[in-house]
Design a protein around this motif. Structure first.
Motif, PDB file in Angstrom:
ATOM      1  N   GLU A  83     -11.906  -7.010   3.246  1.00  0.00           N
ATOM      2  CA  GLU A  83     -13.023  -6.544   4.117  1.00  0.00           C
ATOM      3  C   GLU A  83     -13.946  -5.709   3.189  1.00  0.00           C
ATOM      4  OE1 GLU A  83     -14.080  -3.828   8.099  1.00  0.00           O
ATOM      5  OE2 GLU A  83     -12.202  -4.696   7.797  1.00  0.00           O
ATOM      6  N   GLN A  84     -13.177  -4.637   2.622  1.00  0.00           N
ATOM      7  CA  GLN A  84     -14.134  -3.781   1.460  1.00  0.00           C
ATOM      8  C   GLN A  84     -14.956  -4.816   0.462  1.00  0.00           C
ATOM      9  OE1 GLN A  84     -10.856  -1.656  -0.364  1.00  0.00           O
ATOM     10  NE2 GLN A  84     -10.720  -0.198   1.463  1.00  0.00           N
ATOM     11  N   VAL A  85     -14.344  -5.771   0.117  1.00  0.00           N
ATOM     12  CA  VAL A  85     -15.082  -6.688  -0.795  1.00  0.00           C
ATOM     13  C   VAL A  85     -16.157  -7.290  -0.150  1.00  0.00           C
ATOM     14  CG1 VAL A  85     -14.938  -8.866  -2.133  1.00  0.00           C
ATOM     15  CG2 VAL A  85     -13.202  -7.041  -2.328  1.00  0.00           C
ATOM     16  N   ARG A 145     -17.906  -6.339   2.187  1.00  0.00           N
ATOM     17  CA  ARG A 145     -18.923  -5.418   2.706  1.00  0.00           C
ATOM     18  C   ARG A 145     -19.573  -4.929   1.244  1.00  0.00           C
ATOM     19  NH1 ARG A 145     -18.895  -3.568   7.843  1.00  0.00           N
ATOM     20  NH2 ARG A 145     -17.103  -4.118   9.143  1.00  0.00           N
ATOM     21  N   ALA A 146     -18.743  -4.711   0.376  1.00  0.00           N
ATOM     22  CA  ALA A 146     -19.476  -4.254  -0.895  1.00  0.00           C
ATOM     23  C   ALA A 146     -20.280  -5.019  -1.695  1.00  0.00           C
ATOM     24  CB  ALA A 146     -18.140  -3.912  -2.013  1.00  0.00           C
ATOM     25  N   HIS A 192     -13.071  -3.031  -4.262  1.00  0.00           N
ATOM     26  CA  HIS A 192     -12.226  -2.474  -3.291  1.00  0.00           C
ATOM     27  C   HIS A 192     -11.011  -1.271  -3.601  1.00  0.00           C
ATOM     28  CE1 HIS A 192      -8.567  -4.578  -5.400  1.00  0.00           C
ATOM     29  NE2 HIS A 192      -9.515  -5.492  -5.598  1.00  0.00           N
ATOM     30  N   SER A 193     -10.520  -0.860  -2.839  1.00  0.00           N
ATOM     31  CA  SER A 193      -9.485   0.463  -3.272  1.00  0.00           C
ATOM     32  C   SER A 193      -8.504  -0.419  -4.059  1.00  0.00           C
ATOM     33  CB  SER A 193      -8.881   1.039  -2.095  1.00  0.00           C
ATOM     34  OG  SER A 193      -8.401   0.068  -1.184  1.00  0.00           O
ATOM     35  N   TRP A 232     -20.457  -9.057   4.437  1.00  0.00           N
ATOM     36  CA  TRP A 232     -19.716  -9.045   5.915  1.00  0.00           C
ATOM     37  C   TRP A 232     -20.520  -9.802   7.010  1.00  0.00           C
ATOM     38  CZ3 TRP A 232     -14.845  -8.245   7.144  1.00  0.00           C
ATOM     39  CH2 TRP A 232     -14.555  -7.956   8.415  1.00  0.00           C
ATOM     40  N   ARG A 260      -7.417  -5.577   4.316  1.00  0.00           N
ATOM     41  CA  ARG A 260      -8.349  -4.440   4.265  1.00  0.00           C
ATOM     42  C   ARG A 260      -9.173  -4.311   2.942  1.00  0.00           C
ATOM     43  NH1 ARG A 260      -4.897  -0.414   3.365  1.00  0.00           N
ATOM     44  NH2 ARG A 260      -5.476  -0.323   1.162  1.00  0.00           N
ATOM     45  N   CYS A 261      -8.608  -4.962   1.790  1.00  0.00           N
ATOM     46  CA  CYS A 261      -9.208  -4.807   0.664  1.00  0.00           C
ATOM     47  C   CYS A 261     -10.410  -6.035   0.685  1.00  0.00           C
ATOM     48  CB  CYS A 261      -8.480  -5.082  -0.663  1.00  0.00           C
ATOM     49  SG  CYS A 261      -7.489  -3.727  -1.038  1.00  0.00           S
ATOM     50  N   PRO A 311      -7.171  -7.090   8.591  1.00  0.00           N
ATOM     51  CA  PRO A 311      -7.364  -5.811   7.820  1.00  0.00           C
ATOM     52  C   PRO A 311      -6.577  -4.471   8.727  1.00  0.00           C
ATOM     53  CG  PRO A 311      -9.533  -6.964   8.172  1.00  0.00           C
ATOM     54  CD  PRO A 311      -8.236  -7.542   8.813  1.00  0.00           C
ATOM     55  N   ASP A 358       0.900  -1.369  -0.168  1.00  0.00           N
ATOM     56  CA  ASP A 358       0.130   0.061   0.071  1.00  0.00           C
ATOM     57  C   ASP A 358       0.851   1.255   0.094  1.00  0.00           C
ATOM     58  OD1 ASP A 358      -1.749   2.175   0.486  1.00  0.00           O
ATOM     59  OD2 ASP A 358      -2.728   1.040   2.184  1.00  0.00           O
TER      60      ASP A 358
END
Length: 260
Positions: free
Chosen positions: A149-151, A153-154, A212-213, A158, A146-147, A139, A84
């Motif tokens: 978790e984003q996946v 949730r999106a 994800h970011s 989650w 972290r990504c 995360p 990152d």
């Protein structure tokens, strides 16, 4: 006898004279690298050392967040490869890096399993009661975690799967959980899924980047490595066509290009 003593004394003098010269010509650096780089960097370092006899490059792998913390606490790392770019920027901003962050790759995240046909899996399948445990990197300090978790949730998963999650200290450990059966599936790095060691044991499916970011990765030379010529030599080698071919082979997109 006197001549023998004189000869031995002369030999000792030669050894003492040459030892500092050998120490001066041999160089050594230590790299701190995000775990998703393990297989790609092992190959690059091996090629580099084959062309630079006498020089030594050691690599310590871990999560980007923990490696950053260790650098702040004085760990003897000369180059930091972060998964990152934000961690590299923070080190530079706070005076722990001697160079500006240089992007080196864009990573991708995948679903991987040793026991299921992950190539046919959808994210929604993670909510299936037949899937007991899902491994992700932590995360709190691992960019791939972290990504992940984003996946989740999106995708609206989650809350459905959070009780199934097992957390690895880094992305390599998260993958190991799925390799050994401690988890049924892992959300891991494409670079790890493409390595021969892991590819021979399971399959994967790419997760859309839109969930994800962007995993923009970058390196910095630390304050400790600022005056080490070998650090610059190695980073120059990283930019060569041979090294870039290895990075692409492991699924890393070059900076400025769309990820695979």
């Amino acid at each position: 006898m006197r001549r023998l003593h004189e000869f031995l004394a002369f030999c000792c003098l030669i050894v003492l004279t040459l030892a500092p010269l050998r120490a001066a010509t041999a160089s050594e650096i230590t790299i701190a690298a995000a775990s998703d780089l393990k297989f790609a960097l092992q190959e690059i370092v091996s090629n580099f050392q084959a062309a630079h006899k006498g020089d030594k490059v050691d690599v310590i792998y871990g999560s980007s967040g923990k490696l950053q913390t260790q650098i702040r606490e004085g760990a003897p790392f000369d180059i930091f490869f972060s998964a990152d770019i934000a961690y590299a920027r923070a080190l530079r901003k706070d005076g722990f890096a001697a160079t500006e962050p240089t992007p080196y790759a864009v990573g991708r995240i995948v679903l991987w399993s040793a026991t299921r046909d992950a190539a046919k899996m959808r994210l929604e399948d993670l909510a299936d009661p037949k899937i007991g445990k899902i491994a992700i990197a932590n995360p709190a300090h691992a960019p791939y975690g972290r990504c992940a978790e984003q996946v989740l949730r999106a995708a609206g998963l989650w809350d459905k799967v959070k009780d199934k999650l097992v957390f690895g200290e880094n992305i390599s450990q998260a993958t190991q959980y799925a390799e050994t059966g401690a988890a049924d599936v892992a959300l891991t790095a494409l670079s790890i899924a493409l390595s021969k060691q892991v590819a021979d044991r399971g399959g994967y499916s790419l997760i859309p980047e839109t969930l994800h970011s962007r995993l923009e990765q970058a390196y910095v030379v630390t304050r400790q490595g600022a005056d080490k010529a070998l650090a610059k030599t190695f980073l120059d080698y990283l930019k060569t066509g041979q090294s870039q071919t290895i990075m692409i082979k492991f699924g890393f997109a070059p900076p400025g290009q769309a990820a695979r």
